[in-house]
Design a protein around this motif. Structure first.
Motif, PDB file in Angstrom:
ATOM      1  N   ARG A  15       0.810  -1.217   0.000  1.00 29.88           N
ATOM      2  CA  ARG A  15       0.000   0.000   0.000  1.00 29.88           C
ATOM      3  C   ARG A  15       0.846   1.270   0.000  1.00 29.88           C
ATOM      4  O   ARG A  15       0.590   2.225   0.737  1.00 29.88           O
ATOM      5  N   THR A  16       1.913   1.251  -0.779  1.00 28.09           N
ATOM      6  CA  THR A  16       2.783   2.429  -0.899  1.00 28.09           C
ATOM      7  C   THR A  16       2.040   3.546  -1.620  1.00 28.09           C
ATOM      8  O   THR A  16       1.338   3.297  -2.605  1.00 28.09           O
ATOM      9  N   PRO A  17       2.160   4.791  -1.178  1.00 26.21           N
ATOM     10  CA  PRO A  17       1.478   5.899  -1.860  1.00 26.21           C
ATOM     11  C   PRO A  17       1.928   6.017  -3.319  1.00 26.21           C
ATOM     12  O   PRO A  17       3.015   5.572  -3.701  1.00 26.21           O
ATOM     13  N   ILE A  18       1.110   6.629  -4.107  1.00 29.03           N
ATOM     14  CA  ILE A  18       1.417   6.815  -5.528  1.00 29.03           C
ATOM     15  C   ILE A  18       2.629   7.729  -5.669  1.00 29.03           C
ATOM     16  O   ILE A  18       2.628   8.857  -5.165  1.00 29.03           O
ATOM     17  N   PRO A  19       3.672   7.263  -6.339  1.00 26.77           N
ATOM     18  CA  PRO A  19       4.853   8.119  -6.510  1.00 26.77           C
ATOM     19  C   PRO A  19       4.525   9.348  -7.365  1.00 26.77           C
ATOM     20  O   PRO A  19       3.769   9.256  -8.333  1.00 26.77           O
ATOM     21  N   ALA A  20       5.115  10.451  -7.023  1.00 23.76           N
ATOM     22  CA  ALA A  20       4.896  11.682  -7.794  1.00 23.76           C
ATOM     23  C   ALA A  20       5.444  11.561  -9.205  1.00 23.76           C
ATOM     24  O   ALA A  20       4.937  12.204 -10.134  1.00 23.76           O
ATOM     25  N   GLU A  21       6.463  10.698  -9.362  1.00 23.51           N
ATOM     26  CA  GLU A  21       7.068  10.552 -10.691  1.00 23.51           C
ATOM     27  C   GLU A  21       6.084   9.945 -11.690  1.00 23.51           C
ATOM     28  O   GLU A  21       6.173  10.204 -12.892  1.00 23.51           O
ATOM     29  N   VAL A  22       5.120   9.144 -11.203  1.00 18.85           N
ATOM     30  CA  VAL A  22       4.116   8.584 -12.101  1.00 18.85           C
ATOM     31  C   VAL A  22       3.236   9.691 -12.660  1.00 18.85           C
ATOM     32  O   VAL A  22       2.901   9.718 -13.851  1.00 18.85           O
ATOM     33  N   GLU A  23       2.855  10.622 -11.785  1.00 18.09           N
ATOM     34  CA  GLU A  23       2.052  11.743 -12.237  1.00 18.09           C
ATOM     35  C   GLU A  23       2.818  12.604 -13.234  1.00 18.09           C
ATOM     36  O   GLU A  23       2.252  13.078 -14.231  1.00 18.09           O
ATOM     37  N   LYS A  24       4.097  12.800 -12.977  1.00 15.71           N
ATOM     38  CA  LYS A  24       4.907  13.585 -13.912  1.00 15.71           C
ATOM     39  C   LYS A  24       5.002  12.891 -15.262  1.00 15.71           C
ATOM     40  O   LYS A  24       4.939  13.539 -16.313  1.00 15.71           O
ATOM     41  N   CYS A  25       5.164  11.579 -15.245  1.00 10.71           N
ATOM     42  CA  CYS A  25       5.240  10.822 -16.501  1.00 10.71           C
ATOM     43  C   CYS A  25       3.924  10.907 -17.266  1.00 10.71           C
ATOM     44  O   CYS A  25       3.911  11.000 -18.498  1.00 10.71           O
ATOM     45  N   GLN A  26       2.815  10.887 -16.531  1.00 12.47           N
ATOM     46  CA  GLN A  26       1.519  11.007 -17.180  1.00 12.47           C
ATOM     47  C   GLN A  26       1.372  12.387 -17.822  1.00 12.47           C
ATOM     48  O   GLN A  26       0.916  12.505 -18.964  1.00 12.47           O
ATOM     49  N   ASP A  27       1.750  13.417 -17.093  1.00 12.18           N
ATOM     50  CA  ASP A  27       1.675  14.772 -17.634  1.00 12.18           C
ATOM     51  C   ASP A  27       2.537  14.910 -18.888  1.00 12.18           C
ATOM     52  O   ASP A  27       2.139  15.554 -19.871  1.00 12.18           O
ATOM     53  N   LYS A  28       3.720  14.318 -18.811  1.00  9.19           N
ATOM     54  CA  LYS A  28       4.628  14.400 -19.958  1.00  9.19           C
ATOM     55  C   LYS A  28       4.039  13.682 -21.170  1.00  9.19           C
ATOM     56  O   LYS A  28       4.135  14.165 -22.310  1.00  9.19           O
ATOM     57  N   MET A  29       3.421  12.514 -20.952  1.00  5.75           N
ATOM     58  CA  MET A  29       2.828  11.777 -22.050  1.00  5.75           C
ATOM     59  C   MET A  29       1.637  12.534 -22.640  1.00  5.75           C
ATOM     60  O   MET A  29       1.458  12.584 -23.863  1.00  5.75           O
ATOM     61  N   GLU A  30       0.817  13.122 -21.780  1.00  5.83           N
ATOM     62  CA  GLU A  30      -0.312  13.907 -22.260  1.00  5.83           C
ATOM     63  C   GLU A  30       0.161  15.116 -23.069  1.00  5.83           C
ATOM     64  O   GLU A  30      -0.459  15.490 -24.067  1.00  5.83           O
ATOM     65  N   CYS A  31       1.242  15.701 -22.633  1.00  5.27           N
ATOM     66  CA  CYS A  31       1.823  16.831 -23.372  1.00  5.27           C
ATOM     67  C   CYS A  31       2.289  16.374 -24.746  1.00  5.27           C
ATOM     68  O   CYS A  31       2.049  17.051 -25.756  1.00  5.27           O
ATOM     69  N   PHE A  32       2.957  15.219 -24.796  1.00  2.00           N
ATOM     70  CA  PHE A  32       3.389  14.656 -26.074  1.00  2.00           C
ATOM     71  C   PHE A  32       2.193  14.432 -26.984  1.00  2.00           C
ATOM     72  O   PHE A  32       2.207  14.805 -28.173  1.00  2.00           O
ATOM     73  N   ASN A  33       1.138  13.806 -26.441  1.00  3.36           N
ATOM     74  CA  ASN A  33      -0.038  13.505 -27.252  1.00  3.36           C
ATOM     75  C   ASN A  33      -0.669  14.771 -27.818  1.00  3.36           C
ATOM     76  O   ASN A  33      -0.986  14.842 -29.012  1.00  3.36           O
ATOM     77  N   ALA A  34      -0.852  15.766 -26.954  1.00  2.00           N
ATOM     78  CA  ALA A  34      -1.497  17.003 -27.388  1.00  2.00           C
ATOM     79  C   ALA A  34      -0.654  17.747 -28.425  1.00  2.00           C
ATOM     80  O   ALA A  34      -1.168  18.198 -29.463  1.00  2.00           O
TER      81      ALA A  34
END
Length: 449
Positions: free
Chosen positions: A365-384
């Motif tokens: 039950r480790t908290p969600i790493p912030a790096e996952v959110e950053k990777c998601q933002d980066k991927m969304e930026c790439f897509n857009a």
């Protein structure tokens, strides 16, 4: 902070991160493996050609139905228009002209004048005029690729030419390269993001570019993506990007075929032009020894000379206007594929970190790493950014090819009109000669009577 489903994964049926990381949801609905898609992407499947607009489809296998025609018309649906059409930059104007040859003991090279007019506050002056050589343009493109990895960077004309085949200091070659460099800068200056890049500002305004530091730096973002995504396979590339990759492969194949045929046609026209010039010379020399046939023979020589000039103009148009555009878009395809590969690497990094986070969440039950959110933002930026640049590229492509094909048609019509007029004028000369001969024969007969 909750993480919403990225556009790329949402279109492929992927669960939002909040559902994936929920213990019960993760147990009840495990991630489906789906078809593996390598980071490099691409297919060997032969498909037809369309305008290549990304369209979401039920599955990558059905994407081939999208490719059935190439749109060259201006009357496009509102949803297929360039998203930047209403936000074009009209406060930065650049021109490349006035090529000059520089000869020194070490090297010989060509520089071009780059003139800039702007009202932007980022520039200290409203007008600039600097001289740049090809390697300066290459430096600018490298810096744009490094600092704007999510955007499509316009291609430069190829640097190297075959020795003995093309003289890189010839007037024709320099003129063609100058036009290509001018188009390269204009595309960047018209881009709503790239035009504000500080490296472009330095390129347009600085008297001397400090290129050593820029060329020595590597993209940290690209390196981090490679380290995480290296060897990882995408579970599913979103259908719209599958369609995009397939279109690029097909478009590249079609352009390559047209380029090879056009090169062969140009060679055959050159050989025909050589023979045609010799053909006209023979008639001209013959006219000097045939007094009775002098006018018809001279008319024939003049007709052939006119046809030679018309063919030379048409061949020049093909070599200086038609072929460079084909080559530019072949290079454009490589640039687009490069951005698509970076997008895939970004998605691979996101999926890899997400799966690792899911495992940790299930175990302790480790908290969600912030790096996952950053990777998601980066991927969304790439897509857009990729989708926006893709639409912009499609709009430019339609305009360029419509202008190219219309110009080619006009040149062919002009060529045949000149040839037709020349041959019709020869008919008039021959008819006049025939009338003179009949009159002469009639007068001779009357004298004999």
């Amino acid at each position: 902070m909750s993480i919403s489903a990225p556009r790329g994964l949402a279109s492929s049926g992927q669960k939002p991160i909040t559902e994936i990381l929920h213990p019960l949801s993760a147990a009840e609905e495990p991630l489906s493996p789906g078809p593996d898609v390598t980071v490099s992407g691409g297919r060997d499947k032969e498909v037809g050609l369309t305008n290549g607009t990304p369209v979401e489809t039920p599955s990558p296998a059905s994407a081939s139905v999208l490719f059935n025609r190439l749109h060259l018309d201006d009357d496009l649906d509102p949803d297929t228009r360039d998203p930047y059409a209403d936000t074009e930059t009209h406060d930065l104007f650049v021109t490349v002209d006035d090529p000059k040859k520089h000869v020194s003991t070490m090297e010989t090279y060509i520089t071009y004048r780059v003139s800039t007019k702007t009202s932007r506050i980022e520039f200290d002056l409203p007008e600039y005029s600097v001289r740049r050589r090809y390697q300066d343009f290459d430096w600018l493109r490298t810096k744009l690729e490094d600092s704007q990895p999510t955007h499509l960077i316009p291609p430069l004309p190829e640097k190297f030419v075959m020795k003995g085949v093309v003289d890189r200091f010839s007037e024709e070659f320099v003129e063609t390269r100058m036009k290509a460099l001018d188009k390269f800068l204009k595309r960047i200056a018209d881009h709503p993001v790239l035009s504000f890049n500080p490296h472009l500002n330095a390129f347009l305004s600085a008297k001397d570019l400090n290129k050593r530091q820029g060329l020595a730096l590597l993209t940290k973002v690209g390196e981090s993506v490679k380290s995480v995504a290296g060897g990882y396979k995408l579970r599913v590339r979103p259908p719209e990007f599958c369609a995009l990759g397939e279109y690029l492969d097909t478009f590249n194949q079609k352009l390559g075929t047209i380029d090879r045929i056009a090169q062969r046609i140009l060679k055959e026209q050159s050989e025909y032009l050589t023979e045609l010039r010799e053909y006209g010379t023979v008639y001209a020399s013959w006219a000097g020894s045939e007094e009775e046939l002098q006018r018809p023979l001279e008319g024939m020589a003049g007709c052939v000379t006119t046809c030679c000039g018309a063919l030379e103009d048409m061949s020049e148009n093909m070599s200086q206007d038609f072929l460079p555009v084909l080559r530019e878009y072949i290079l454009y395809i490589e640039s687009m594929k490069n951005v698509l590969r970076k997008r895939d690497q970004s998605q691979a990094e996101y999926e890899g970190r997400l799966e690792a986070a899911v495992l940790r969440k299930q175990e302790d039950r480790t908290p969600i790493p912030a790096e996952v959110e950053k990777c998601q933002d980066k991927m969304e930026c790439f897509n857009a950014d990729l989708k926006a640049d893709w639409e912009r590229w499609q709009s430019n492509k339609r305009q360029d090819f419509k202008q190219l094909l219309t110009g080619m048609a006009d040149k062919n019509v002009t060529y045949y009109e000149k040839c037709q007029a020349a041959w019709e004028s020869l008919i008039t000369v021959l008819q006049d000669k025939q009338t003179e001969d009949k009159t002469s024969c009639k007068s001779l007969w009357e004298i004999q009577q």
